[in-house]
Write an enzyme that holds these catalytic residues in place. Structure first.
Site, PDB file in Angstrom:
ATOM      1  N   ASP A   1      -2.470 -12.758 -15.698  1.00  0.00           N
ATOM      2  CA  ASP A   1      -1.382 -13.714 -15.540  1.00  0.00           C
ATOM      3  C   ASP A   1      -1.877 -14.948 -14.808  1.00  0.00           C
ATOM      4  O   ASP A   1      -2.850 -14.881 -14.048  1.00  0.00           O
ATOM      5  CB  ASP A   1      -0.247 -13.101 -14.687  1.00  0.00           C
ATOM      6  CG  ASP A   1       0.548 -12.063 -15.458  1.00  0.00           C
ATOM      7  OD1 ASP A   1       0.457 -12.035 -16.704  1.00  0.00           O
ATOM      8  OD2 ASP A   1       1.277 -11.275 -14.795  1.00  0.00           O
TER       9      ASP A   1
ATOM     10  N   TYR B   1      -3.494  17.390   1.388  1.00  0.00           N
ATOM     11  CA  TYR B   1      -2.842  18.693   1.583  1.00  0.00           C
ATOM     12  C   TYR B   1      -3.828  19.783   1.997  1.00  0.00           C
ATOM     13  O   TYR B   1      -3.505  20.661   2.780  1.00  0.00           O
ATOM     14  CB  TYR B   1      -2.090  19.104   0.318  1.00  0.00           C
ATOM     15  CG  TYR B   1      -0.769  18.384   0.184  1.00  0.00           C
ATOM     16  CD1 TYR B   1       0.237  18.573   1.135  1.00  0.00           C
ATOM     17  CD2 TYR B   1      -0.540  17.491  -0.858  1.00  0.00           C
ATOM     18  CE1 TYR B   1       1.435  17.888   1.048  1.00  0.00           C
ATOM     19  CE2 TYR B   1       0.664  16.808  -0.960  1.00  0.00           C
ATOM     20  CZ  TYR B   1       1.652  17.010  -0.008  1.00  0.00           C
ATOM     21  OH  TYR B   1       2.831  16.345  -0.095  1.00  0.00           O
TER      22      TYR B   1
END
Ligand SMILES: Nc1ncnc2c1ncn2[C@@H]1O[C@H](COP(=O)(O)OP(=O)(O)OP(=O)(O)O)[C@@H](O)[C@H]1O
Ligand SMILES: [Mg+2]
Lengths: 367, 691
Positions: A248, A100
């Protein structure tokens, strides 16, 4: 202007030098350029000795007088200018914020300097490699996530924080964890455990695993952000603590481990500061389903994406060790993947009370 | 009628049109239903006159018939049981000669007087074509005034313009050689009287019908005779005539003949015709005719005066008269059997060999011998025998066809020429050039006039120093602020059926022509604009059959190409093969079509080179634009970083922008391309580091 520390001074100076080179080229009638190491697979190699993914020597010249490069050249200097201002003002901001700050309309056209953040983020990475400065040194940070608890006291921008007393949520790991921000005061930890998932980390915290085991536990909400990885790396190198990674049993989990271990392709230029080649993979292994008698109904079928990813990983130079080939091949063979939570089938605290202690006891990990 | 037939047979190389005419004469013995013209016009012919500068709507009532032959459908249906109605004797009582003027009265559409709008144009065209022909033949730079007066307006121009059909006066004045007193009545009061039919030479008129047909049209519609003023030179008196036509006899009746004491022209002719016309509907065609006449006659100055509009002038673009067209003898290869017999009958030569040598061009003694030998006559054959004996004539005709004969001389042609075509296009564009999009329904010339008013402003602007443009590309002309690329091609003369002809093509590309519309096709024959029957014209077909996609224009199948372009095609010939007496469309002779295509292709190649160059330049300009856009930003940022003023940095960048050579850029571009090729090989990012 805030008094600058040595690192900031150095970074600001690097930016100035970059700009001055351009001015000199233009005065000399030469097409000005910024030289940027190429950040792509083609320019990445695995350093066997250091066990790190490193950036190759290929460089790209970003010229101003080149239709395709002119805009990026301009953007590079808009970002440089903004960063220099941040450094000199002693401020730090998010990369979204920087987007920005640097976004505006050009002249009286309808064109913007940046149309989307997707345009400014890579420019930041370009600048990092071009200047050989970390994003943090440019006073920028990415989104923040990750938490940590453990038997350690730290100092965060002057505040002393005891990570033994962080309640259920833990200490939020900031984006910038460099020495000038985070200092390690004292600790009695024996190792570091990096957990892929927030939910699993919460189990470990609630069960006071870290207290029992005298370890620091961290989580990065999936792929750990730079702050978490940098902190793990610092803890490992400065406090000489071994690192264990619990993820995992799926290609993505393996990839998280591999990035922690030897860095990523995209941020290869920061491998030395982010990666821990000695990090150990403690699970979930493809063979755990048998070892810990996980019923197949807690397994998830691998999809095409998983399979492709797994096959790609089989080819990575850093997964060439026999044990890793076995590990990945087993996953591909079975066509099944398991989440850490699958262990809860054996009891809610099975993972903290039996699984991990046994793994560590048996030295049942991969490197 | 006899003379008509004789001349028809004499017309070399125009068998199709002539035969048609003969056929028509027979057909016309039976009265034609009056509404025929209208009925036929109602059928939408494909050859809609094209919009002038893309705004004009097709005018159905102006569409002439594609083929001027009777429609058999109208005679049907056949009675079931035929019964004898009249005896041969009864019929013989009704059979009599039909005068050409009677014929015309009933078939005015054949000559372009189909309806009041078209009649207006045809009247003007016949008179102007004559003026230009006369000036050229006399070696005078033409200055022509065309005036249209609306008789619906009061003497001082008050009142309302006539809406639709009404009475108008058309005045054409030229500074030509004038007409000698004795000739004037026949010229204006007798159809098929002229100086151009019996010779082979390039001219606008060729039939000797034009102006007298216009006079007859005026007489038929208003009862007013044609008024002619003419003077043949300084010191000679000017004469004023009023001439009527006895339409039964096709003979002039002079109703007024007086010498004028004073006339404003040293030499020249002024014709005034009162006609029923439709200015409202027809003016756009007149405008177009005037514009295009100025374009194809850059040596002429044309003044154009219209009701309620400021006068408009097209100044000449050159002081040079077109090369004089020389009269030639017919070429043996163009002669028809009937014509050959007539010529032989009229020949004063003692033998066939001599006849061939004197009557035709390019027949040397040797060639004549060869022909005679090939004809293999038995015994002595005189030209008269050939004229009378069909079998002999056929032998000779075949022998001529089988003999190789040098092409006819081409000095009988007077093309516009590359340079003048170009100048003509430029001054044409200067007049018709409009600024901005053409949203309104205004006519070209009105807009041109408006532009003229702002000419002063433009001149003032031009005087002010401007950022210099890139050096102009060759062939590019800046016309009223618009860049046009102009290319012209003049083909060498060629021959069809023994008639020399020459094709020229010119194009103006870019400027303010609409880019998404079919191109404008301007057709000309012997410098006369062809405004009607576009679809029936061989020129159109040749252009449509040219593959313009080779020259970077888009082209829907079977259509004109699409693009910001006007294409001028001019056919110059001693005898232009029109498809009808109205001289609106050129017949599809393969030799002519081929030449048009070759010229179009040559022009097309020049165009393609230009378009390619332009695309490159556009890219360059775009590139420069990009740099300038970013320099401001870069200078600002670098200035802040280095703590220096951004202005000098900006100046250095801009200076360098000029210096960075093409070669450097190319090199950089190539490097970039190489780079991006590498980069695209990089697999898609599967993982998102920071999120
Ligand atoms: N303005 C003029 N000045 C000098 N002579 C003229 C002028 N107008 C006509 N003539 C002469 O009158 C003749 C007849 O003209 P007219 O228009 O009837 O026939 P044309 O021009 O020969 O053929 P077309 O029927 O094709 O127009 C011309 O051949 C020319 O000699
Ligand atoms: Mg004429």
């Amino acid at each position: 202007m805030a008094r600058l520390d040595a690192v900031s001074k150095q970074t600001a100076h690097k930016i100035e030098k970059l700009a001055e080179t351009v001015v000199r080229s233009v005065k000399g009638g030469k097409n000005p350029f910024v030289e940027i190491p190429i950040r792509s697979l083609a320019n990445v190699k695995f350093n066997e000795k250091r066990r790190l993914i490193e950036l190759g020597s290929q460089r790209q010249k970003r010229y101003f007088f080149n239709v395709a490069m002119a805009k990026k050249f301009m953007q590079t200097f808009l970002v440089s200018d903004a960063c220099k201002e941040l450094i000199e003002g002693g401020k730090t901001t998010s990369i979204r914020d920087l987007y920005y700050i640097t976004k505006h309309t050009i002249g009286d056209t309808k064109q913007n300097t940046f149309e989307e953040q997707d345009e400014s983020d890579p420019i930041i990475e370009d600048l990092e490699v071009a200047l050989d400065a970390l994003r943090e040194e440019l006073h920028l940070f990415a989104s923040r996530k990750g938490s940590m608890v453990g038997p350690i006291t730290i100092r965060d921008t002057g505040d002393t924080i005891d990570l033994r007393r962080m309640g259920s949520g833990g200490w939020a790991v900031p984006s910038i964890v460099e020495e000038n921000v985070i200092e390690f005061v004292r600790h009695e930890a024996k190792y570091i455990l990096l957990i892929e998932k927030d939910a699993v980390w919460t189990r470990f915290n609630e069960d006071k695993f870290w207290k029992r085991e005298k370890c620091i536990i961290l989580q990065g909400g999936g792929q750990p952000p730079r702050g978490v990885r940098r902190l793990v790396q610092r803890l490992h190198s400065e406090l000489k603590l071994p690192v264990y990674v619990l993820v995992d049993n799926d290609p993505w989990g393996f990839y998280i481990y591999s990035v922690m271990k030897q860095g990523s392709i995209n941020l290869a230029y920061e491998s030395m500061r982010m990666a821990v080649p000695d990090a150990r993979f403690v699970g979930l292994s493809s063979f755990d389903k048998d070892k810990y008698k996980l019923p197949t109904n807690v397994a998830i079928k691998m999809d095409d994406g998983d399979n492709n990813r797994a096959k790609q990983m089989l080819a990575y130079p850093w997964f060439q060790a026999k044990q890793w080939q076995r590990e990945i091949q087993e996953m591909v063979r079975s066509g099944l993947k398991f989440e850490l939570e699958a262990l809860s089938r054996r009891g809610i605290s099975f993972i903290t009370e039996e699984y991990l202690p046994k793994k560590l006891r048996d030295r049942d990990w991969l490197e | 009628m006899a003379s008509r037939k004789a001349t028809a047979a004499k017309g070399k190389g125009r068998p199709a049109a002539r035969a048609e005419k003969a056929q028509l004469e027979l057909v016309q013995v039976e009265p034609t239903p009056a509404r025929r013209g209208a009925a036929r016009a109602a059928k939408a012919a494909p050859a809609a006159p094209r919009r002038a500068r893309s705004r004009e709507e097709p005018e159905p009532e102006l569409l002439p018939a594609a083929e001027p032959v009777a429609e058999p459908e109208e005679e049907a249906p056949a009675a079931p049981k035929p019964r004898r109605r009249a005896t041969a004797e009864q019929m013989a009582a009704k059979q009599r000669e039909i005068s050409i003027s009677e014929f015309f009265t009933k078939n005015r559409h054949l000559l372009g007087f189909d309806n009041p709008s078209k009649a207006l144009l045809t009247t003007i065209k016949e008179a102007v074509d004559n003026s230009l022909d006369a000036c050229e033949e006399a070696g005078i730079l033409p200055e022509i005034t065309i005036e249209v007066r609306d008789l619906g307006l009061g003497p001082k121009g008050e009142g309302d313009l006539t809406k639709g059909e009404g009475r108008f006066v058309v005045v054409i004045e030229d500074n030509g050689p004038g007409i000698v007193k004795a000739q004037a009545p026949k010229i204006f009061g007798k159809l098929l009287y002229g100086s151009k039919f019996h010779r082979l030479k390039q001219s606008r008129g060729q039939q000797g019908i034009g102006i007298s047909a216009a006079a007859m049209y005026g007489q038929l519609t208003t009862g007013q005779p044609i008024r002619v003023t003419s003077r043949t030179g300084k010191g000679k008196p000017a004469h004023f005539f009023e001439i009527q036509i006895d339409t039964r006899k096709n003979n002039p009746v002079v109703t007024e003949d007086r010498q004028l004491d004073e006339w404003h022209l040293e030499h020249g002719t002024r014709v005034e015709l009162e006609i029923v016309a439709n200015w409202q509907a027809g003016q756009r065609f007149v405008n177009r005719y005037v514009e295009h006449t100025a374009l194809s006659n850059p040596h002429a100055t044309v003044h154009y005066l219209r009701p309620r509009q400021a006068p408009l002038s097209f100044p000449r673009a050159t002081e040079e008269l077109p090369k004089e067209a020389v009269e030639i003898k017919p070429h043996p290869h163009g002669v028809e059997l009937g014509a050959l017999m007539l010529m032989a009958a009229e020949s004063k030569a003692r033998d066939v060999r001599g006849f061939l040598q004197t009557a035709f061009s390019r027949v040397s003694g040797q060639v004549a011998d060869e022909i005679v030998k090939r004809a293999a006559f038995k015994g002595r054959v005189r030209p008269r025998d050939v004229g009378e004996d069909r079998a002999l004539a056929e032998k000779l005709h075949r022998a001529i066809g089988a003999t190789k004969i040098m092409n006819p001389p081409t000095n009988c042609l007077s093309p516009i020429g590359d340079e003048l075509m170009k100048r003509g296009l430029i001054s044409f564009l200067n007049v018709v050039e409009t600024e901005g999009p053409e949203a309104d329904e205004q006519l070209d010339l009105d807009q041109a006039k408006k532009k003229k008013a702002s000419k002063k402003e433009k001149a003032a602007k031009a005087a002010a120093p401007e950022v210099p443009d890139a050096p102009p590309e060759e062939g590019v002309e800046k016309i009223k602020g618009h860049n046009y690329f102009i290319a012209t091609v003049t083909r060498p003369p060629k021959v069809y059926r023994g008639n020399p002809f020459q094709v020229e093509v010119g194009l103006a590309y870019g400027g303010s022509w609409p880019a998404d519309k079919p191109i404008e096709l301007f057709r000309f024959a012997n410098r006369v604009p062809l405004l009607f029957q576009r679809g029936a014209c061989g020129t159109t077909e040749a252009i449509v059959k040219t593959d313009w996609r080779n020259y970077l224009l888009s082209q829907p199948k079977g259509s004109l190409p699409v693009g910001p372009m006007a294409l001028l095609v001019h056919i110059a010939s001693v005898w232009v093969p029109f498809t009808s007496e109205a001289k609106e469309a050129v017949a599809h002779y393969p030799e002519i079509m081929r030449e048009i295509q070759l010229a179009a292709q040559e022009c097309g190649r020049k165009l393609a080179a230009h378009i390619r160059k332009k695309q490159h330049l556009d890219y360059q300009a775009q590139r420069r634009g990009i740099f300038e856009l970013y320099i401001q930003e870069v200078a600002q940022a670098i200035g802040k970083i280095t703590g220096k003023s951004p202005e000098p940095i900006k100046r250095e960048f801009l200076r360098l922008a000029d210096q960075v050579t093409e070669a450097d850029l190319k090199e950089a571009d190539a490097a970039l391309e190489e780079q991006s090729r590498k980069l695209t090989k990089r697999p898609r990012r599967a993982e998102n580091e920071d999120e």
